[in-house]
Design an enzyme around this catalytic site. Sequence first.
Site, PDB file in Angstrom:
ATOM      1  N   HIS A 157      32.271  52.818  21.773  1.00 34.49           N
ATOM      2  CA  HIS A 157      33.020  53.276  22.937  1.00 34.49           C
ATOM      3  C   HIS A 157      34.178  54.164  22.499  1.00 34.49           C
ATOM      4  O   HIS A 157      34.373  55.248  23.010  1.00 34.49           O
ATOM      5  CB  HIS A 157      33.555  52.089  23.731  1.00 34.49           C
ATOM      6  CG  HIS A 157      32.499  51.379  24.517  1.00 34.49           C
ATOM      7  ND1 HIS A 157      32.788  50.622  25.630  1.00 34.49           N
ATOM      8  CD2 HIS A 157      31.167  51.319  24.356  1.00 34.49           C
ATOM      9  CE1 HIS A 157      31.663  50.115  26.111  1.00 34.49           C
ATOM     10  NE2 HIS A 157      30.676  50.524  25.363  1.00 34.49           N
ATOM     11  N   ARG A 195      54.140  42.570  55.941  1.00 34.84           N
ATOM     12  CA  ARG A 195      53.757  41.508  56.873  1.00 34.84           C
ATOM     13  C   ARG A 195      53.146  40.320  56.127  1.00 34.84           C
ATOM     14  O   ARG A 195      53.522  39.174  56.354  1.00 34.84           O
ATOM     15  CB  ARG A 195      52.761  42.056  57.890  1.00 34.84           C
ATOM     16  CG  ARG A 195      52.209  40.983  58.813  1.00 34.84           C
ATOM     17  CD  ARG A 195      51.143  41.535  59.745  1.00 34.84           C
ATOM     18  NE  ARG A 195      50.043  40.579  59.898  1.00 34.84           N
ATOM     19  CZ  ARG A 195      48.866  40.865  60.430  1.00 34.84           C
ATOM     20  NH1 ARG A 195      48.618  42.093  60.842  1.00 34.84           N
ATOM     21  NH2 ARG A 195      47.935  39.948  60.533  1.00 34.84           N
TER      22      ARG A 195
END
Lengths: 380, 380
Positions: free
Chosen positions: A292, A27
């Site tokens: 990390h 839509r």
Amino acid sequence: MSGTPNAAGESSPSNIASYKIIDSTLREADQWATNTLSRDTKVAIAKALDSFAVDYIEITSPSLNEQAFEDSKAIAALGLKAKVDAGVGSVALVIGASSFSSDVSHEKSMEKIQESAVEVITYLKSQNVEAQFSFEDTFRSDLVDLLSLYQAVKEAGADRVGINDIIGGTTPRLVDDNEKLTERKGVINGDIECRFHDETGCAVGNAVTALEAGATHIDTTVLGIGERNGLVPLGAFSARMLVAAPEYAKGKYNLKELKALETVVSEAVNINVPYNNPVTGFSAFTHKAGIHAKAILNNPSTYEVFDPAEYGITRNVAINSRVTGWNAVRSRVDQLGLVMTDDEVKAVTAKIKQTADTRPLTIEDTDNILHSFHAELHKA
Amino acid sequence: MSGTPNAAGESSPSNIASYKIIDSTLREADQWATNTLSRDTKVAIAKALDSFAVDYIEITSPSLNEQAFEDSKAIAALGLKAKVDAGVGSVALVIGASSFSSDVSHEKSMEKIQESAVEVITYLKSQNVEAQFSFEDTFRSDLVDLLSLYQAVKEAGADRVGINDIIGGTTPRLVDDNEKLTERKGVINGDIECRFHDETGCAVGNAVTALEAGATHIDTTVLGIGERNGLVPLGAFSARMLVAAPEYAKGKYNLKELKALETVVSEAVNINVPYNNPVTGFSAFTHKAGIHAKAILNNPSTYEVFDPAEYGITRNVAINSRVTGWNAVRSRVDQLGLVMTDDEVKAVTAKIKQTADTRPLTIEDTDNILHSFHAELHKA
């Protein structure tokens, strides 16, 4: 906030493990600034949405024009598991009820709105059609108007009422307040569908808050496409819910279909997947910083909120930078099947960091450095 | 949630009109997967950040290497209004305190963490340096550990304590709970800095919730760049806060500098501005649907959460689609200085919709249709 008893000891239903997804990609794509989709494309997107297992597929109203009508027939004919929404399996009504979206005097328009809403819902239910009623601009609408209108449409038999933030202006706190209030007043006790636009970056935060506060259905689009800034992105929302309630998110939806679904849609509407797109953004599971990278190699949960494998995606520990650590280089050396002692790996790591200081390095560059360093070692 | 009295009648300080922005773009860019910045680029970004008037500019730790050290000196030498953070104007300490980020046994690591944190903070304060202490992984850390560690660093004289969601896993509700608790316990009564990563799309929602709950500083990056999915995007956050507290957002920050700032950074790290980026995304202020376009022409507030002019941006009502309405076409006809009656505009609108059904139209296409239709009229 809701979902758990708050300071007042009051608790409310949390639906983070029982929500349904209403996808509006088809839509919104028609309404969006850049593109009109061919029927084949719409069918391909509808199939991909069904593979992901969204609960509803919302499409452009067949009443818009001939093409929309034919498109909706084609999609309905696919026999998908998902409910197709817009005059096919069910009907969604939207009425702008804030003073902003009513031209005539406020009271007058509210009477009108309520009248026609009740009339349409009564008719739909007499035809056994699923009926949903939404405010287009809930968070700027008068509360008394809201509550009385919701009450009226519920009595008329609406299957769902909708809470919409068409301008993307609300926040988690306002969503929580709104739902707690409608709950306490007992006005909405059935299904609540929420549609959040993303103009101010809170759409996903609002959606999870709404579910915690008692909402049952969330409107999404793939990659969040839609007019202006679009609405809740299906991928980000699914990642959010995978963390909130893993079993439901994994059991009900086919997460591994997300990447393919996003690819179909991004090509159909001709956009790039944003670099920081949750789950599928190109660096979503790339780890670069030395500390990390080391932690990731020891235990991915340290810096990953969920395992990318849930989406069929693999992580990447980048070593082509000045902040890389020797642990990351060690793992790459092993991946390449090169034989080096830790001291040798530390030496080549220093070399990589040095080079990265002088110029940007690609993964290929660092692999070359590793290979030639390795060759040197064994020549000696 | 906080900011307003809740069901328990309890209220807490809302800082939506008194927050400070700590921008980490320069620090994150170095850690990020795709790029290492030259000194000139860093200087250009620092100046652009200062023009926007962020309160702090966080940079890569000078201790990383020679280049980082020289870069930090160059930026400090600019004499910016913003505080430059990382061993220059102030120091930020980060310690991973969740069981995930501690290798050794939990208790032991907590003692160690507290010991060294207090030691460093005491030293910094003895040197009159602004000291901030952060948990790297607040929302997965043990609450007792959190509270006692916060208490210790406050007593040691930390200027700010930090609440971090390094994995991007928290939600507005959890942020609200966390802050309400630390408040009630009276553990944190000073400045609170929050850093939210965006793996699950909630970073901005978490940030505004944190401010409502008593946080004072929010970490951002331009376009949200940063390792993995990055953190709170400065643009989306500024839009969120422009809606939440317009006077403060407009008075304190130079919103009109945002677009230039995002351009410098997107070129520096070689990324595209996401199509759905709040404020500056290409369709952020484009209106296409017929009813929307009509309303926008009558009153922009109907579908715009704020006036794009606040950011020096102009809206665009697109008419190159099957869902356009004649009101939008009318305004384009007038923009082009063409003379048509309403009936003539309705006729050419039908023609545009018809053509848009058969093929995608560009703005140029529709302008051509308008011009030739207009020419026909005056030939006749």
